[in-house]
Design a protein around this motif. Structure first.
Motif, mmCIF file in Angstrom:
data_model
loop_
_atom_site.group_PDB
_atom_site.id
_atom_site.type_symbol
_atom_site.label_atom_id
_atom_site.label_comp_id
_atom_site.label_asym_id
_atom_site.label_seq_id
_atom_site.Cartn_x
_atom_site.Cartn_y
_atom_site.Cartn_z
ATOM 1 N N LYS A 18 81.418 1.172 30.866
ATOM 2 C CA LYS A 18 81.987 1.131 29.515
ATOM 3 C C LYS A 18 80.965 0.644 28.492
ATOM 4 C CE LYS A 18 86.713 0.221 31.106
ATOM 5 N NZ LYS A 18 87.815 -0.780 31.123
ATOM 6 N N LYS A 19 80.122 -0.308 28.910
ATOM 7 C CA LYS A 19 79.160 -0.915 27.985
ATOM 8 C C LYS A 19 77.737 -0.702 28.492
ATOM 9 C CE LYS A 19 82.480 -4.550 26.801
ATOM 10 N NZ LYS A 19 82.726 -6.012 26.736
ATOM 11 N N SER A 20 77.505 0.471 29.014
ATOM 12 C CA SER A 20 76.229 0.735 29.670
ATOM 13 C C SER A 20 75.066 0.752 28.675
ATOM 14 C CB SER A 20 76.292 2.070 30.412
ATOM 15 O OG SER A 20 75.068 2.340 31.061
ATOM 16 N N LEU A 21 73.940 0.190 29.118
ATOM 17 C CA LEU A 21 72.710 0.235 28.325
ATOM 18 C C LEU A 21 71.993 1.556 28.575
ATOM 19 C CD1 LEU A 21 71.485 -3.399 29.033
ATOM 20 C CD2 LEU A 21 72.595 -2.574 26.967
ATOM 21 N N TYR A 22 71.137 1.938 27.640
ATOM 22 C CA TYR A 22 70.413 3.206 27.770
ATOM 23 C C TYR A 22 69.378 3.109 28.882
ATOM 24 C CZ TYR A 22 67.466 7.194 26.586
ATOM 25 O OH TYR A 22 66.748 8.349 26.647
ATOM 26 N N ARG A 23 69.438 4.028 29.816
ATOM 27 C CA ARG A 23 68.518 4.007 30.965
ATOM 28 C C ARG A 23 67.238 4.752 30.595
ATOM 29 N NH1 ARG A 23 70.936 2.022 35.454
ATOM 30 N NH2 ARG A 23 73.218 1.965 35.485
ATOM 31 N N SER A 24 66.178 3.987 30.356
ATOM 32 C CA SER A 24 64.925 4.588 29.896
ATOM 33 C C SER A 24 63.710 4.146 30.697
ATOM 34 C CB SER A 24 64.692 4.246 28.419
ATOM 35 O OG SER A 24 64.602 2.832 28.259
ATOM 36 N N LEU A 25 63.865 3.148 31.564
ATOM 37 C CA LEU A 25 62.716 2.586 32.268
ATOM 38 C C LEU A 25 62.476 3.293 33.601
ATOM 39 C CD1 LEU A 25 63.348 -1.239 31.678
ATOM 40 C CD2 LEU A 25 61.901 0.307 30.354
ATOM 41 N N GLY A 26 61.196 3.586 33.857
ATOM 42 C CA GLY A 26 60.809 4.172 35.131
ATOM 43 C C GLY A 26 60.095 3.166 36.005
ATOM 44 N N ALA A 27 59.554 3.619 37.129
ATOM 45 C CA ALA A 27 58.896 2.731 38.086
ATOM 46 C C ALA A 27 57.689 2.035 37.463
ATOM 47 C CB ALA A 27 58.470 3.520 39.326
ATOM 48 N N PHE A 28 56.900 2.767 36.663
ATOM 49 C CA PHE A 28 55.710 2.166 36.064
ATOM 50 C C PHE A 28 56.084 1.066 35.085
ATOM 51 C CE2 PHE A 28 52.654 2.010 32.515
ATOM 52 C CZ PHE A 28 51.513 1.635 33.212
ATOM 53 N N SER A 253 64.839 -7.075 38.310
ATOM 54 C CA SER A 253 66.210 -6.732 38.689
ATOM 55 C C SER A 253 67.169 -6.852 37.513
ATOM 56 C CB SER A 253 66.684 -7.626 39.847
ATOM 57 O OG SER A 253 66.847 -8.964 39.423
ATOM 58 N N THR A 254 66.841 -7.709 36.541
ATOM 59 C CA THR A 254 67.725 -7.855 35.378
ATOM 60 C C THR A 254 67.691 -6.613 34.498
ATOM 61 O OG1 THR A 254 66.040 -8.847 33.945
ATOM 62 C CG2 THR A 254 67.281 -10.345 35.361
ATOM 63 N N ALA A 255 66.676 -5.778 34.692
ATOM 64 C CA ALA A 255 66.557 -4.553 33.896
ATOM 65 C C ALA A 255 67.140 -3.347 34.627
ATOM 66 C CB ALA A 255 65.091 -4.283 33.554
ATOM 67 N N ALA A 256 67.880 -3.589 35.720
ATOM 68 C CA ALA A 256 68.409 -2.482 36.520
ATOM 69 C C ALA A 256 69.325 -1.571 35.706
ATOM 70 C CB ALA A 256 69.152 -3.028 37.738
ATOM 71 N N GLU A 257 70.080 -2.166 34.768
ATOM 72 C CA GLU A 257 71.024 -1.383 33.979
ATOM 73 C C GLU A 257 70.311 -0.483 32.973
ATOM 74 O OE1 GLU A 257 75.069 -2.225 31.328
ATOM 75 O OE2 GLU A 257 74.267 -3.773 32.654
ATOM 76 N N GLU A 258 69.022 -0.753 32.727
ATOM 77 C CA GLU A 258 68.248 0.058 31.782
ATOM 78 C C GLU A 258 67.257 0.965 32.505
ATOM 79 O OE1 GLU A 258 67.052 -2.553 28.217
ATOM 80 O OE2 GLU A 258 67.529 -3.989 29.799
ATOM 81 N N THR A 259 67.440 1.108 33.822
ATOM 82 C CA THR A 259 66.475 1.822 34.651
ATOM 83 C C THR A 259 67.005 3.189 35.087
ATOM 84 O OG1 THR A 259 65.613 -0.255 35.516
ATOM 85 C CG2 THR A 259 65.122 1.723 36.775
ATOM 86 N N LYS A 260 66.157 4.191 34.973
ATOM 87 C CA LYS A 260 66.483 5.501 35.509
ATOM 88 C C LYS A 260 66.364 5.455 37.033
ATOM 89 C CE LYS A 260 63.178 7.232 33.025
ATOM 90 N NZ LYS A 260 62.194 8.141 32.402
ATOM 91 N N ASN A 261 67.350 5.979 37.723
ATOM 92 C CA ASN A 261 67.360 6.006 39.190
ATOM 93 C C ASN A 261 67.030 4.633 39.773
ATOM 94 O OD1 ASN A 261 67.427 6.798 41.840
ATOM 95 N ND2 ASN A 261 65.605 8.119 41.741
ATOM 96 N N PRO A 262 67.861 3.615 39.525
ATOM 97 C CA PRO A 262 67.553 2.248 39.962
ATOM 98 C C PRO A 262 67.405 2.097 41.471
ATOM 99 C CG PRO A 262 69.843 2.420 39.230
ATOM 100 C CD PRO A 262 69.163 3.697 38.832
ATOM 101 N N GLN A 263 68.114 2.932 42.251
ATOM 102 C CA GLN A 263 67.994 2.828 43.710
ATOM 103 C C GLN A 263 66.567 3.075 44.181
ATOM 104 O OE1 GLN A 263 70.452 4.402 42.144
ATOM 105 N NE2 GLN A 263 72.230 3.162 42.761
ATOM 106 N N ARG A 264 65.827 3.876 43.431
ATOM 107 C CA ARG A 264 64.431 4.164 43.789
ATOM 108 C C ARG A 264 63.453 3.281 43.031
ATOM 109 N NH1 ARG A 264 60.514 6.923 41.097
ATOM 110 N NH2 ARG A 264 58.819 7.835 42.351
#
Length: 365
Positions: A18-28, A253-264
């Protein structure tokens, strides 16, 4: 009871949707975020304290501390992959153990980052004042450049104000960063990457300049205080101190909600940043030991002095008055090492890099 409540995983994920942050961060970006949070006062300042506890063996202390952090990072990776939301350990504990333990973990994290930010402020103070002194000759009175020394008198904790009362530069940088946060500030991944590049460049320059002139005799004895030691000394005791150098790796880990494909990407960011930092820490420690030596300071009876005691401060002052202060007495070990081995300009630049980059760590903490 109210503190027995567990927030179901489905409810946590639903709230995040409902309150999701924009997922823009990659592995780098995550790896750079981890390196930016980890590389700070630990390597620039704690090198001297670790050398006082373990001598040349502090190189292995960095590896031990890094391994312990890697085990914790694997746990964070698994949890962040399952619960890719903000909140870090607080949210994970709430989902599994309940509200009471989550409340305790949350306050423990606040304490961890408060202490870490304070220590980085002290480290920044040492580098800035060392740089100012080297360039202009100006020095603050001891009472205003360091805090009091702690010790024990008859088994009772005591405070010695003879070598310092308050660290004024540390208070100033803490106040400035707090002011920035109060008026509102935002950090982008690109700005963080630039600050990380400054720190990594400074450490790389140190390694490149120090390794060609390493001396084998400076590594002997390798563990003058032993592996386990006593009273917080030894390689393992230094690892406990150096563990502080890795504080902040969980910021990934605190940036997981802003991460693309967090499982990877979250596991890559956590373990990648730890691997990079551990390699840098080991090589920098070897550079300090091999060039100028890092044997502990001892008292008149030959006993190694704890680096946070009044006796150590007094002994370092005596050696400094004689012009014989070893690197374990320095507040800016890396910059001072470069000055000793004939690169004063580069040493000042390393001090400048630390002065520029360390406030970013304070801001993140």
């Amino acid at each position: 009871m109210i503190f027995d409540r567990i927030k179901p995983l489905d409810a946590i994920l639903a709230t995040a949707e409902k309150k999701s942050l924009y997922r823009s961060l990659g592995a780098f970006q995550l790896t750079m975020l981890g390196v930016g949070a980890v590389i700070g006062t630990g390597i620039f300042v704690l090198t001297a304290a670790a050398a006082q506890k373990a001598g040349p063996g502090m190189m292995f202390s960095f590896v031990i501390a890094g391994f312990v952090c890697a085990v914790a990072a694997l746990c964070y990776s698994e949890l962040a992959s399952m619960v890719p939301v903000s909140g870090s350990a607080y949210t994970y504990t709430y989902a599994v153990m309940g509200e009471l333990l989550a409340w305790m973990v949350g306050w423990a994290l606040i304490l961890e980052y408060a202490v870490a930010a304070s220590a980085v402020c002290v480290g920044w103070s040492g580098y800035v004042m060392g740089l100012v002194e080297n360039l202009t000759g100006f020095t603050l009175p001891g009472a205003l450049s360091s805090g009091p020394a702690w010790g024990f008198a008859g088994g009772i904790p005591s405070v010695d104000f003879s070598h310092g009362v308050v660290n004024l530069p540390a208070i100033i940088v803490a106040a400035v960063v707090t002011w920035l946060l109060v008026i509102g500030t935002s950090e982008s991944a690109s700005v963080n990457a630039v600050l990380v590049a400054i720190k990594v460049t400074a450490l790389t320059a140190f390694i490149v300049l120090s390794f060609p002139i390493l001396k084998g005799e400076n590594f002997s004895p390798l563990m003058p205080t032993g592996l386990l030691g006593h009273d917080g000394l030894g390689v393992v005791g230094a690892a406990a101190t150096i563990f502080f150098a890795y504080v902040g790796f969980d910021a990934v880990s605190t940036a997981a909600e802003e991460t693309k494909n967090p499982q990877r990407n979250v596991p890559i960011g956590l373990l990648g940043s730890l691997a990079i930092c551990t390699v840098f820490y080991f090589l920098v420690a070897a550079g300090v030991v091999g060039t100028v030596g890092a044997q502990p300071v001892r008292d008149a009876a030959g006993a190694v002095l704890p680096p946070d005691g009044a006796g150590f401060a007094a002994r370092c002052a005596e050696l400094a008055a004689l012009g014989q202060a070893p690197i374990v007495c320095s507040d800016e070990a890396l910059a001072e090492t470069l000055r000793i081995i004939g690169f004063p300009v580069i040493g000042n630049l390393v001090g400048l890099a630390a002065s520029i980059a360390l406030p970013s760590v304070i801001l993140m903490m």
